[in-house]
Design a protein around this motif. Structure first.
Motif, PDB file in Angstrom:
ATOM      1  N   ALA A 261      -4.495 -12.141   6.090  1.00 24.83           N
ATOM      2  CA  ALA A 261      -3.509 -11.215   4.770  1.00 24.83           C
ATOM      3  C   ALA A 261      -4.660 -10.536   4.704  1.00 24.83           C
ATOM      4  N   GLU A 262      -6.357 -10.631   4.051  1.00 26.67           N
ATOM      5  CA  GLU A 262      -6.988 -10.141   4.287  1.00 26.67           C
ATOM      6  C   GLU A 262      -7.377  -9.311   5.114  1.00 26.67           C
ATOM      7  N   LEU A 263      -7.239  -9.282   6.374  1.00 26.46           N
ATOM      8  CA  LEU A 263      -7.780  -8.558   7.607  1.00 26.46           C
ATOM      9  C   LEU A 263      -6.411  -7.799   7.786  1.00 26.46           C
ATOM     10  N   LEU A 264      -4.615  -8.028   6.889  1.00 20.35           N
ATOM     11  CA  LEU A 264      -4.028  -6.688   7.833  1.00 20.35           C
ATOM     12  C   LEU A 264      -3.378  -5.722   6.180  1.00 20.35           C
ATOM     13  N   GLY A 265      -4.395  -6.295   4.889  1.00 15.54           N
ATOM     14  CA  GLY A 265      -4.477  -5.941   4.126  1.00 15.54           C
ATOM     15  C   GLY A 265      -3.074  -6.008   2.827  1.00 15.54           C
ATOM     16  N   GLN A 266      -3.134  -5.884   1.634  1.00 15.91           N
ATOM     17  CA  GLN A 266      -1.849  -5.650   0.975  1.00 15.91           C
ATOM     18  C   GLN A 266      -1.078  -4.051   1.211  1.00 15.91           C
ATOM     19  N   HIS A 267      -1.645  -3.624   2.152  1.00 16.72           N
ATOM     20  CA  HIS A 267      -0.714  -2.330   2.469  1.00 16.72           C
ATOM     21  C   HIS A 267       0.113  -1.951   3.176  1.00 16.72           C
ATOM     22  N   GLY A 268       0.880  -1.957   3.290  1.00 17.10           N
ATOM     23  CA  GLY A 268       2.298  -1.626   4.101  1.00 17.10           C
ATOM     24  C   GLY A 268       2.307  -0.098   4.848  1.00 17.10           C
ATOM     25  N   ARG A 269       3.406  -0.270   5.536  1.00 15.28           N
ATOM     26  CA  ARG A 269       3.986   1.478   6.077  1.00 15.28           C
ATOM     27  C   ARG A 269       5.452   1.093   5.406  1.00 15.28           C
ATOM     28  N   VAL A 270       7.053   1.430   4.832  1.00 12.51           N
ATOM     29  CA  VAL A 270       7.627   1.249   4.696  1.00 12.51           C
ATOM     30  C   VAL A 270       8.211   2.650   5.258  1.00 12.51           C
ATOM     31  N   ARG A 271       9.592   3.053   5.252  1.00 11.52           N
ATOM     32  CA  ARG A 271      10.506   3.274   5.854  1.00 11.52           C
ATOM     33  C   ARG A 271      12.377   3.617   4.866  1.00 11.52           C
ATOM     34  N   VAL A 272      12.172   4.717   4.386  1.00 11.99           N
ATOM     35  CA  VAL A 272      13.394   4.542   3.430  1.00 11.99           C
ATOM     36  C   VAL A 272      14.060   5.726   3.644  1.00 11.99           C
ATOM     37  N   LYS A 273      15.381   5.435   3.694  1.00  8.82           N
ATOM     38  CA  LYS A 273      16.406   6.837   4.160  1.00  8.82           C
ATOM     39  C   LYS A 273      17.340   7.130   2.381  1.00  8.82           C
ATOM     40  N   ILE A 326      12.850  -0.045   5.022  1.00 13.21           N
ATOM     41  CA  ILE A 326      12.111  -0.760   5.823  1.00 13.21           C
ATOM     42  C   ILE A 326      11.031  -1.295   6.235  1.00 13.21           C
ATOM     43  N   PRO A 327      10.742  -2.310   5.221  1.00 13.40           N
ATOM     44  CA  PRO A 327       9.014  -2.754   5.180  1.00 13.40           C
ATOM     45  C   PRO A 327       8.686  -2.576   6.674  1.00 13.40           C
ATOM     46  N   GLU A 328       7.797  -1.918   7.044  1.00 15.96           N
ATOM     47  CA  GLU A 328       6.895  -2.234   8.737  1.00 15.96           C
ATOM     48  C   GLU A 328       5.276  -3.042   8.459  1.00 15.96           C
ATOM     49  N   HIS A 329       5.551  -3.991   8.643  1.00 17.74           N
ATOM     50  CA  HIS A 329       4.418  -5.424   8.490  1.00 17.74           C
ATOM     51  C   HIS A 329       3.167  -4.157   9.576  1.00 17.74           C
ATOM     52  N   GLN A 330       2.220  -4.133   9.185  1.00 15.50           N
ATOM     53  CA  GLN A 330       0.937  -3.596  10.300  1.00 15.50           C
ATOM     54  C   GLN A 330       1.001  -4.942  10.907  1.00 15.50           C
ATOM     55  N   SER A 331       1.103  -4.757  12.098  1.00 18.87           N
ATOM     56  CA  SER A 331       1.176  -6.357  13.635  1.00 18.87           C
ATOM     57  C   SER A 331      -0.450  -5.941  13.549  1.00 18.87           C
ATOM     58  N   LEU A 332      -1.609  -8.009  13.823  1.00 17.12           N
ATOM     59  CA  LEU A 332      -3.073  -7.930  14.204  1.00 17.12           C
ATOM     60  C   LEU A 332      -3.064  -6.720  14.773  1.00 17.12           C
ATOM     61  N   GLU A 333      -1.840  -6.692  15.956  1.00 20.81           N
ATOM     62  CA  GLU A 333      -2.513  -5.747  16.991  1.00 20.81           C
ATOM     63  C   GLU A 333      -2.987  -4.441  16.940  1.00 20.81           C
ATOM     64  N   ASP A 334      -1.748  -3.404  15.843  1.00 18.89           N
ATOM     65  CA  ASP A 334      -2.317  -2.950  15.154  1.00 18.89           C
ATOM     66  C   ASP A 334      -3.405  -1.902  14.476  1.00 18.89           C
ATOM     67  N   ARG A 335      -3.391  -3.281  13.310  1.00 19.84           N
ATOM     68  CA  ARG A 335      -4.644  -3.521  12.882  1.00 19.84           C
ATOM     69  C   ARG A 335      -6.042  -3.358  13.762  1.00 19.84           C
ATOM     70  N   PHE A 336      -6.397  -4.332  14.532  1.00 19.34           N
ATOM     71  CA  PHE A 336      -6.917  -4.233  15.632  1.00 19.34           C
ATOM     72  C   PHE A 336      -7.629  -3.367  15.974  1.00 19.34           C
ATOM     73  N   LEU A 337      -6.798  -2.311  16.916  1.00 18.98           N
ATOM     74  CA  LEU A 337      -7.486  -1.197  17.184  1.00 18.98           C
ATOM     75  C   LEU A 337      -7.305  -0.041  16.856  1.00 18.98           C
ATOM     76  N   GLU A 338      -6.838  -0.398  15.525  1.00 23.33           N
ATOM     77  CA  GLU A 338      -7.646   0.290  13.697  1.00 23.33           C
ATOM     78  C   GLU A 338      -8.512   0.746  13.868  1.00 23.33           C
ATOM     79  N   LEU A 339      -8.908  -0.836  13.578  1.00 21.93           N
ATOM     80  CA  LEU A 339     -10.877  -1.234  13.304  1.00 21.93           C
ATOM     81  C   LEU A 339     -11.589  -0.508  14.224  1.00 21.93           C
TER      82      LEU A 339
END
Ligand code: ATP
Ligand code: MG
Lengths: 343, 281
Positions: A261-273, A326-339
Motif C-alpha cells: 500500500a505504501e509503495l503503490l501509494g494512496q493515489h490512483g488514476r480514475v477514468r470518468v465519463k 473506472i478507478p484504475e489501481h496502479q499495479s506493482l509493475e507500473d510502479r516498479f517501472l516508474e521507480l
C-alpha cells in the motif's frame, strides 16, 4: 489417519492454504526452540536486519550500503531488475559470500553464524544437487547436515517429497530430473527441519503454472504458521499476491521499501465519463487535480482513492451527469517501472 | 564436528562408488596385475637367464612395475581430488550444502578424509595384489611389503592433498593438470638431483634436494624403492659405486625428512582450509 508431521506445517498445496489449525511440530529441534524460555534465538529481534551492507566485485558494486529490516513472520519481497544485486544480498545473508562492508543480523545472530543456519531454509537461484543421488537420498543428506534426530528422518523426507510433489520419483537419480523437478526438490530441501526463515531466490523460475500456484500456497502457509519468508523475484504479480512488504533494489541500491500500500501509494488514476463537459464542470474537475480528455472520457492522473465519491458528488452537485467511473489501481509493475524510470 | 566430517567423507566415498570410479580402477588394476603376472612368470622361468641374473631381474622388474603403479595411484589421487571442490562450486551443489550448519573446514576435511580412505584402499589393494602375484609366480617378496605400501600411499596422498588445495581456487581441469605436471616435475628434479650427485654437479644436486622438500613425492617414492630392493641387489649396486639410476637408492628417507613430510601435509591441508573458507560460493 492423523498426521502430525513437520511438513503438515507447509501448506498443503492441493488442499488450499490454512486448512486446519497448525499442528505442533514433531521435529524436536523445532518444538524445542518454540517452547524454550527467554530469547535464545533472538526471537524479539527482526528476522533480518542489515546495516550498510556492501559488496564489491572488483570494480563492480553489486550491493551499495543496503540497510533494511525484515520482521518476524513477514513475507518480504525483494524485487529488482537483472543484476540489481538480489542474489548477492541473499548469499551474504547466508554467509556464502563475504560482505565488503557493513553488517547484518539474521534471526538475531551475526551473518554466517553456524548454529543459526539450522533455522534457515534456502532455495538458491542455481539449484543443483548431487546428480548421482536420488531425491530421497538428497533429502536424507540434508537431514544429516541439519543434524535432525535420526528417527525423524523418514517422516521429514516423506513430508518434503510430498510438498514438492516428488513422492513417486523419490527413487530416481536427481541427475535425470527436469529443471522444474530439481527446483521442486530444492524447495523440499529448503523446507526440511521446519525452518523459521525461508529464503527463496526466484523459486518459480523453472516451475509450470501449477507449480507457481503451489508455491504461492506454500508461502502463504508458511506465513500462517508465523515463519518469515524472504522472496527474491522478478514476478511482480506474484509478489503482489503474497508479499506483506517489498523492497525494490536497483544497481545495488534500495530505491523503495514498504508495504504494498505504501509503495503503490494512496493515489490512483480514475477514468470518468460525463454527459457534457462545460465550464463549471472543468472547474470542479480541476479541484481534484490535473486531468485530460481521452475521447469521451476524462482521465484524472493522481487522485486520492478516498476522494473519488467526493468527485462524483461534486459533479452531480454542479449539475453534471456521471455516466461511468473506472478507478484504475496502479499495479506493482507500473510502479516498479516508474521507480526505475525516476532514476 | 567429527560427525559432520564423517557425513561429508562418506558422501565422497559414495560418490566414487556411484560414479563407477571404484569399478573402473579395479578393472584396470586387475588387467595390469594379470599382465605383470604373465611377465614375471616368463622372467623367472626363462632359460636364457642364470638363476643369479634372474634373482636380480625379478626385483628390478618389480621396482619398474611398482613405479608404474605409483604413477597410477598418484594420477588417480590427483584426478579424484582436483574436481572435489571446484566442480561443486561451479555446479552450485555447494550452495545448499554450504548454507547448512556445517563449517567450511568440516566440508574440506571431510572430502580429504573420504578421498584418503579411497586412496588407501586402492594403494593397499594394488600393492598386495602385485607383490602377492610376484611372490606366487617367482617366489620373491620384498623385505618389508607394508612399508612399501605406506610409501606408495603417502606419495598418492601428497598429490591428493595438493590437488585439493588447487581445487579450492582453480577449475577442476586446471587443478588436475597442474597437480600432475608438478608431480612429473618433482620426479624429474629427483632424477636431475641423483645425476648431480653422481657426477658431482652442485647446481643439479641442489635442484634435487630443494624439490624433495617443496613437493616430497619423489622422496617418498625413493622410500618405496628402498624397501623394494633385496639386500643382494644393494650389495651389488654399492660395489659398482655409481648411482645415476633413478630406480635405485642406497638409503631410505631419514626420520627428519619424514617429519618434514608430515609437516608438509599439515601446512597444505591448513592452507586448503583457509583458501576454501575465503572462497565465495
Ligand atoms: N561472483 C561474481 N563475480 C563478479 N561479479 C559478480 C559475481 N556475482 C555477482 N556479480 C555482479 O554483481 C551484480 C549483482 O549480481 P546478482 O547476481 O546479485 O544480481 P541479481 O539481482 O540476483 O540478478 P538476477 O535477477 O539476474 O538474478 C552484477 O553486476 C553481477 O555481475
Ligand atoms: Mg539473482
Amino acid at each position: 489417519m492423523s498426521q502430525t508431521s513437520s511438513a503438515d506445517h507447509f501448506a498443503r498445496p492441493f488442499n488450499g492454504p490454512g486448512t486446519g489449525p497448525p499442528v505442533p511440530s514433531s521435529v524436536p529441534g523445532g518444538s524445542e526452540a518454540e517452547s524454550s524460555q527467554g530469547d535464545p534465538g533472538g526471537r524479539g529481534s527482526p528476522a533480518i536486519h542489515a546495516l550498510g551492507l556492501h559488496k564489491r566485485y572488483g570494480k563492480t558494486v553489486a550491493v551499495a550500503s543496503l540497510s533494511m529490516s525484515v520482521g518476524r513472520g513477514e513475507v518480504f519481497g525483494f524485487l529488482g531488475p537483472n543484476g540489481a544485486g538480489k542474489t548477492t544480498v541473499v548469499k551474504m545473508l547466508l554467509g556464502l559470500v563475504r560482505p565488503s562492508g557493513g553488517e547484518a543480523m539474521v534471526l538475531g545472530a551475526p551473518i554466517g553464524d553456524r548454529e543459526t543456519r539450522r533455522r534457515i531454509g534456502y532455495l538458491p537461484e542455481l539449484f543443483r544437487f548431487q546428480p548421482w543421488l536420488n531425491a530421497a537420498e538428497v533429502l536424507a543428506l540434508h537431514c544429516r547436515l541439519l543434524e535432525l534426530p535420526k528417527r525423524s528422518w523418514d517422516q521429514a523426507v516423506a513430508d518434503s517429497l510430498r510438498v514438492s510433489g516428488l513422492t513417486d520419483r523419490s527413487g530416481d537419480k536427481v541427475g535425470g530430473f527436469s529443471k522444474g523437478m530439481q527446483q521442486r526438490l530444492g524447495l523440499g530441501v529448503a523446507l526440511l527441519g521446519d525452518p523459521e526463515l525461508v529464503v527463496l531466490d526466484e523459486p518459480t523460475s523453472a516451475l509450470d503454472p501449477v507449480g507457481r500456484h503451489d508455491m504461492r500456497q506454500i508461502i502463504r502457509g508458511l506465513r500462517t504458521r508465523g515463519k518469515t519468508v524472504f522472496l527474491n523475484t522478478h514476478l511482480l504479480a506474484e509478489a503482489e499476491q503474497v508479499c506483506d512488504r517489498v523492497a525494490v533494489l536497483d544497481k545495488g541500491v534500495a530505491i523503495a521499501t514498504g508495504t504494498l500500500a505504501e509503495l503503490l501509494g494512496q493515489h490512483g488514476r480514475v477514468r470518468v465519463k460525463l454527459g457534457t463537459v462545460d465550464g463549471s464542470c472543468t472547474k470542479i474537475l480541476s479541484k481534484f487535480g490535473a486531468w485530460q480528455r481521452d475521447g469521451d472520457w476524462i482521465i484524472l492522473e493522481r487522485i486520492e482513492n478516498d476522494s473519488i465519491p467526493d468527485l462524483v458528488a461534486a459533479i452531480i452537485g454542479g449539475g453534471g451527469r456521471v455516466e461511468a467511473v473506472i478507478p484504475e489501481h496502479q499495479s506493482l509493475e507500473d510502479r516498479f517501472l516508474e521507480l526505475l524510470d525516476e532514476r | 564436528m567429527t560427525f559432520r566430517i564423517l557425513t561429508i567423507a562418506s558422501l565422497t566415498i559414495r560418490e566414487a562408488a556411484r560414479r563407477r570410479l571404484v569399478a573402473a580402477l579395479a578393472a584396470i588394476t586387475v588387467v595390469m596385475v594379470g599382465l605383470s603376472a604373465w611377465g614375471f612368470e616368463r622372467l623367472s622361468h626363462s632359460h636364457s637367464l642364470t638363476s643369479g641374473e634372474s634373482n636380480l631381474a625379478v626385483p628390478q622388474a618389480l621396482i619398474l612395475f611398482m613405479f608404474m603403479f605409483s604413477f597410477v595411484v598418484a594420477l588417480s589421487a590427483s584426478a579424484m581430488a582436483s574436481p572435489a571442490v571446484a566442480s561443486e562450486v561451479e555446479s552450485g551443489v555447494l550452495l545448499t550444502v554450504g548454507a547448512r550448519p556445517i563449517r567450511r573446514s568440516e566440508i574440506l576435511v571431510g572430502k580429504w578424509l573420504g578421498l584418503a580412505v579411497l586412496l588407501a584402499g586402492y594403494a593397499i589393494a594394488v600393492s598386495a595384489l602385485e607383490m602377492g602375484v610376484v611372490d606366487a609366480v617367482s617366489g620373491y617378496l620384498p623385505p618389508s611389503p607394508v612399508l612399501i605400501t605406506v610409501f606408495l600411499f603417502s606419495e598418492g596422498l601428497l598429490l591428493l592433498t595438493l590437488a585439493l588445495l588447487l581445487s579450492t581456487r582453480l577449475s577442476s581441469l586446471a587443478a588436475g593438470v597442474i597437480g600432475i605436471a608438478l608431480f612429473g616435475a618433482a620426479w624429474l628434479a629427483g632424477v636431475v638431483g641423483s645425476l648431480g650427485s653422481t657426477f658431482n654437479i652442485n647446481a643439479m644436486r641442489t635442484i634435487g634436494s630443494v624439490s624433495r622438500y617443496v613437493l616430497p613425492t619423489d622422496g617418498l617414492w625413493h622410500g618405496a624403492i628402498y624397501h623394494l630392493e633385496p639386500t643382494s641387489m644393494m650389495a651389488e649396486r654399492l660395489s659398482e659405486g655409481r648411482n645415476a639410476d633413478p630406480f635405485f637408492v642406497h638409503t631410505g628417507p631419514s626420520w627428519y625428512y619424514l617429519l618434514w613430510v608430515s609437516a608438509w601435509f599439515v601446512i597444505v591441508l591448513v592452507g586448503s582450509v583457509i583458501s576454501f573458507e575465503r572462497r565465495e560460493l
